[in-house]
Design a protein around this motif. Structure first.
Motif, PDB file in Angstrom:
ATOM      1  N   LYS A 172      13.068 -14.927  46.156  1.00  0.00           N
ATOM      2  CA  LYS A 172      12.669 -15.179  44.766  1.00  0.00           C
ATOM      3  C   LYS A 172      13.389 -14.224  43.812  1.00  0.00           C
ATOM      4  CE  LYS A 172       8.272 -15.525  42.995  1.00  0.00           C
ATOM      5  NZ  LYS A 172       6.836 -15.316  43.284  1.00  0.00           N
ATOM      6  N   ARG A 173      13.604 -12.997  44.271  1.00  0.00           N
ATOM      7  CA  ARG A 173      14.238 -12.003  43.397  1.00  0.00           C
ATOM      8  C   ARG A 173      15.751 -12.177  43.342  1.00  0.00           C
ATOM      9  NH1 ARG A 173      13.007  -6.101  45.031  1.00  0.00           N
ATOM     10  NH2 ARG A 173      13.493  -5.516  42.895  1.00  0.00           N
ATOM     11  N   LEU A 174      16.342 -12.542  44.483  1.00  0.00           N
ATOM     12  CA  LEU A 174      17.812 -12.470  44.569  1.00  0.00           C
ATOM     13  C   LEU A 174      18.528 -13.817  44.521  1.00  0.00           C
ATOM     14  CD1 LEU A 174      18.053  -9.665  47.263  1.00  0.00           C
ATOM     15  CD2 LEU A 174      18.461  -9.427  44.819  1.00  0.00           C
ATOM     16  N   PHE A 175      17.783 -14.893  44.465  1.00  0.00           N
ATOM     17  CA  PHE A 175      18.429 -16.210  44.411  1.00  0.00           C
ATOM     18  C   PHE A 175      18.040 -16.896  43.117  1.00  0.00           C
ATOM     19  CE2 PHE A 175      18.951 -20.724  45.132  1.00  0.00           C
ATOM     20  CZ  PHE A 175      20.160 -20.788  45.795  1.00  0.00           C
ATOM     21  N   CYS A 197      24.878 -17.157  49.587  1.00  0.00           N
ATOM     22  CA  CYS A 197      23.943 -16.802  48.499  1.00  0.00           C
ATOM     23  C   CYS A 197      22.513 -16.798  49.016  1.00  0.00           C
ATOM     24  CB  CYS A 197      24.050 -17.784  47.341  1.00  0.00           C
ATOM     25  SG  CYS A 197      25.624 -17.735  46.516  1.00  0.00           S
ATOM     26  N   ALA A 198      22.180 -17.826  49.780  1.00  0.00           N
ATOM     27  CA  ALA A 198      20.818 -17.931  50.320  1.00  0.00           C
ATOM     28  C   ALA A 198      20.582 -16.874  51.392  1.00  0.00           C
ATOM     29  CB  ALA A 198      20.598 -19.319  50.899  1.00  0.00           C
ATOM     30  N   VAL A 199      21.576 -16.671  52.241  1.00  0.00           N
ATOM     31  CA  VAL A 199      21.398 -15.724  53.339  1.00  0.00           C
ATOM     32  C   VAL A 199      21.162 -14.312  52.821  1.00  0.00           C
ATOM     33  CG1 VAL A 199      22.456 -14.683  55.386  1.00  0.00           C
ATOM     34  CG2 VAL A 199      22.703 -17.133  54.984  1.00  0.00           C
ATOM     35  N   HIS A 200      22.009 -13.842  51.874  1.00  0.00           N
ATOM     36  CA  HIS A 200      21.734 -12.465  51.427  1.00  0.00           C
ATOM     37  C   HIS A 200      20.445 -12.372  50.667  1.00  0.00           C
ATOM     38  CE1 HIS A 200      26.009 -12.803  49.768  1.00  0.00           C
ATOM     39  NE2 HIS A 200      26.132 -12.455  51.003  1.00  0.00           N
ATOM     40  N   ALA A 201      20.038 -13.443  50.044  1.00  0.00           N
ATOM     41  CA  ALA A 201      18.802 -13.352  49.266  1.00  0.00           C
ATOM     42  C   ALA A 201      17.586 -13.246  50.183  1.00  0.00           C
ATOM     43  CB  ALA A 201      18.677 -14.555  48.344  1.00  0.00           C
TER      44      ALA A 201
END
Ligand code: ZN
Ligand code: ZN
Length: 829
Positions: free
Chosen positions: A490-493, A476-480
């Motif tokens: 900030k947008r993706l996580f 989750c963090a990596v793709h964000a």
């Protein structure tokens, strides 16, 4: 079809039989060219929707369980795109792991221990890449709208650099520690495994009642594991058990080994099991681990890491556990120490990879301090949306049942290296710095000369590696965009959606949760979408050894991806297990044929209606259909919003098949056949409804059947200014003003009368087109009024000469219309 663009598809040729494979392959290529599934990082205005999917283990096969998983992901992704979201739908591969090591050995006919670590690792990478390509091909054939620009592999140094970074950060914040603790151990895989990787199975064992000499005579102790006698460090009874009160605090001799151990009293002993006296061995099970700690008992390591007896086992040294069990029992019997033996059923923990019974052994390992996080995990789990709701309890039950911290080190080759060295003299841990990453301490030296504590220059690299869940539980963090792109993070996580199967809640969902909570103090996902498991046609889990296994590509080649996708959507309610039945896929294809034929008819007849205008003259049946169309739109929208894909599919399928094709189309066909110019407005009205309905059905169906809806859309789309693809059209909003209950009632009566006339014709074995000289309708005033407006439709549709509608109380006249007992009809030919 490879290089064709959409424009080059000849519409006339597509008006023949629909060829699934040809069309599906074509659109997959075109979509890729158009880039319509791409996440638009430059788009700062549309809301984002990020989907974090479990990176599969590259096994080379894409089975039905995978197909179902990804269908759910894709339904959500496609629906959200049409809703205007900038969808982030990456695809990863969870590469590391023992199965690849085993398969590399057999594929390349090598033995791991004969090769250098780096050499063997290269073979694993090679094999994994081949498997990924195979699976990718199947995924593309399914038409999944993955953004392949966002593909990642956990074995790539770029990725595992981040796994290592997270390890360092967690070490610094006190979440990672190294220690000697008992862990679950697979003697076949020769590695520690986590609690989540232990599978409990019922198996038969022999319970032997063995006589231990005591101060006052002897005590009989029942055990299923006599091979653990050398590791027996105490025996225990329940303090409430009056039979043994006098023994507590005294000693017994362990037979064969003649070691003297104490008799303890502990509430945990079940007085009803065996004789009520149990051995405490280090370690037979988790209770032993607890008691060893509680009573500060010594640890005797009688079993080696590869499942053999150690020197602690004396004369049994070198035997396997099974051999030792037999030998011990024989010796005990010879000495007359076995009072009796009986068969029992018991639960045995086994390795999830190889099904060997696991042992508990104590060895230096790395752990993540997860046990203290239980409350935090439960709190966050409760804050998240779970579809279906019951899946949430799996997570909570699991988190609260854990006894031990998560053991994150493994004794393997193909895995992310643990970025640590140890001082040979003082044992100090030397943890890699961020800018040393990626690093492999198995081959590389640390970037410091000597131990910061004692100055010793002999620094030894860690040879253990990380659990593969350490790789995949930071996705989750990596793709964000962590850690390099805080703006994107900030947008993706956290991820908007975390979809996965019921089977990996306790691993994937749990590990994602603890890792991200520890790193970011925030849960990594906002909503969970859980799918059930795929069962074979025989109701058992789908498995190669059961003979009920079907590969996804086999079904695609036979019936097309859009049919298989319907099976996935419609097979069961979200979260329930889904049986795979060929009949469901066949039924799905029949539906597509129906849709294709109806669309062909519509497209061939759209001649007069100017697609830009809404000003048309509508009849009762037209308004009836438009009202029903809005209602089905509402149902399907709500179903997609709640991830109830089976409801969405059934609604749109039922509407298309029965309401639109069987009722409406049949009733309005005559309006297209009239050559009378005075009927022009009637024809335009029907064309308008046809056009609107088909376009709407295509949109509602597009997330589930993306290919055929695209094929038809390209033939139907009004102008070159229309969105390029059906998947770029905005999801239809419900036009409440078109929902008209009165018109629906009238339309229902009309449709019922027409159906009854058809039934009557078929009963009398006359052709559907045969003219009816006279139609008598007998009805009450209310129904007569409803039919008045549309009697012309009945005449035209059923080829009727004259009609009379009259009141009648005489129930002997005519045949009652189904569902309308107070309307009856009589035909004269
Ligand atoms: Zn194993
Ligand atoms: Zn040192």
């Amino acid at each position: 079809m490879e290089n064709l663009s959409a424009e080059s598809v000849d519409p006339i040729s597509m008006l023949k039989r629909y060829d699934h494979l040809e069309n599906e392959g074509h659109w997959q290529t075109v979509w890729a060219d158009w880039g319509i599934h791409r996440f638009k990082s430059e788009d700062q205005t549309s809301p984002t929707y990020s989907i974090d999917t479990p990176p599969p283990y590259p096994s080379g096969e894409f089975h039905m369980g995978n197909a179902l998983n990804w269908c759910y992901f894709d339904f959500a992704a496609r629906y959200k795109r049409m809703r205007g979201f900038n969808v982030h739908f990456p695809q990863g591969w969870d590469c590391h792991g023992l199965p690849t090591e085993v398969r590399a050995e057999t594929t390349y006919k090598v033995r791991k221990r004969d090769l250098a670590v780096a050499e063997f690792k290269d073979l694993c990478v090679r094999l994994t890449s081949e498997y990924i390509e195979k699976m990718k091909k199947a995924m593309k054939m399914m038409g999944y709208s993955i953004d392949w620009n966002l593909e990642y592999k956990t074995m790539d140094p770029n990725y595992y650099r981040l796994t290592q970074l997270s390890f360092i950060l967690l070490f610094k914040s006190g979440y990672m520690y190294r220690g000697e603790h008992p862990v679950n151990w697979c003697p076949r895989c020769e590695t520690a495994i986590a609690e989540a990787e232990v599978e409990y199975v019922e198996s038969e064992g022999v319970l032997s009642y063995v006589r231990f000499r005591s101060e006052d005579g002897h005590l009989a102790i029942a055990t299923t594991r006599p091979e653990l006698l050398p590791a027996c460090v105490a025996v225990a009874v329940n303090p409430q058990d009056e039979r043994y009160g006098m023994y507590v605090g005294k000693w017994v001799d362990v037979p064969v080994f003649k070691r003297r151990v104490e008799i303890l009293a502990d509430e945990g002993v079940d007085p009803k099991f065996g004789t009520g006296v149990v051995m405490v061995c280090t370690f037979g099970d988790k209770t032993d681990v607890k008691w060893q700690k509680k009573y500060k008992l010594p640890i005797v390591k009688a079993i080696s890491e590869d499942g053999h007896m150690t020197e602690e086992a004396g004369r049994y040294r070198g035997l396997t556990m099974k051999e030792c069990q037999e030998a011990t029992l024989n010796d005990l019997q010879r000495e007359g120490l076995v009072e009796k033996s009986e068969k029992i059923k018991r639960n045995v923990g086994t390795c999830w990879r190889c099904h060997t019974p696991v042992e508990i052994i104590s060895r230096l390992q790395w752990f993540m301090k997860t046990k203290d996080m239980t409350d935090e995990v439960v709190n966050w789990t409760n804050k998240i949306t779970w579809v279906p709701e019951f899946a949430k309890h799996r997570m909570i039950d699991w988190a609260t049942s854990l006894d031990w911290d998560w053991v994150v080190s493994r004794q393997r080759v193909f895995a992310t290296p643990i970025p640590v060295w140890y001082c040979a003299r003082c044992g100090e841990d030397i943890i890699a710095e961020k800018d040393w990453l990626p690093v492999d301490p198995r081959f590389e030296k640390p970037k410091v000369e000597s131990c910061p504590k004692c100055g010793c220059q002999d620094l030894i690299g860690e040879s253990d590696v990380m659990d593969t869940w350490m790789d995949s539980s930071i996705t989750c963090a990596v793709h964000a965009g962590w850690p390099g792109n805080p703006e994107s993070f900030k947008r993706l996580f956290p991820a908007d959606l975390q979809p996965n199967g019921l089977d990996i809640i306790r691993t994937w969902d749990y590990y994602l949760m603890v890792r991200h909570l520890a790193l970011f103090k925030q849960a990594p996902y906002k909503a969970m979408l859980i799918n059930g498991m795929v069962r074979g046609a025989d109701g058992r889990m789908m498995h190669k050894s059961y003979g009920n296994y079907v590969e996804a590509t086999e079904a695609i080649l036979k019936y097309g991806a859009d049919s298989l996708r319907q099976w996935a959507a419609g097979g069961a309610a979200t979260g329930q297990d889904i049986p795979f039945r060929w009949s469901d896929v066949e039924h799905a294809r029949r539906f597509l044929t129906k849709l294709w034929n109806a669309s062909r008819f519509a497209i061939a007849n759209l001649r007069e209606y100017d697609r830009a205008t809404e000003e048309v003259e509508l009849q009762v049946l037209d308004r009836w259909l438009l009202s029903r169309l809005e209602k089905v739109t509402k149902e399907v929208t709500e179903a997609f919003e709640n991830f109830q894909f089976n409801v969405a599919l059934e609604s749109v399928r039922d509407f298309t098949w029965h309401v639109f094709c069987d009722q409406y189309l049949e009733a309005v066909k005559h309006r297209f056949y009239s050559s009378d110019m005075r009927d022009r407005s009637s024809r335009i009205g029907a064309e308008y409804v046809l056009y609107r309905s088909i376009l709407r059905v295509l949109q509602l169906l597009a997330p589930i059947c993306p290919h055929i809806t695209e094929s038809i859309y390209q033939l139907l789309k009004p102008s070159t200014e229309s969105p390029r693809s059906i998947h770029l059209t905005p999801w239809p909003s419900v036009k409440k003003e078109l929902i008209d209950e009165e018109v629906e009632k009238k339309g229902d009566v009309l449709v019922a009368v027409i159906s009854e006339i058809r039934r009557e014709k078929s009963k009398r074995q006359v052709s559907m087109r045969a003219p009816i000289k006279y139609l008598h309708i007998y009805a009450e005033q209310n129904e007569r009024k409803m039919l008045d407006d549309s009697i012309e439709t009945v005449k035209r549709t059923c080829n009727v000469g004259s009609v009379s509608i009259q009141p009648s109380d005489d129930l002997s006249l005519g045949t009652p219309v189904q569902e309308y007992a107070n309307i009856r009809i009589r035909l004269e030919f």
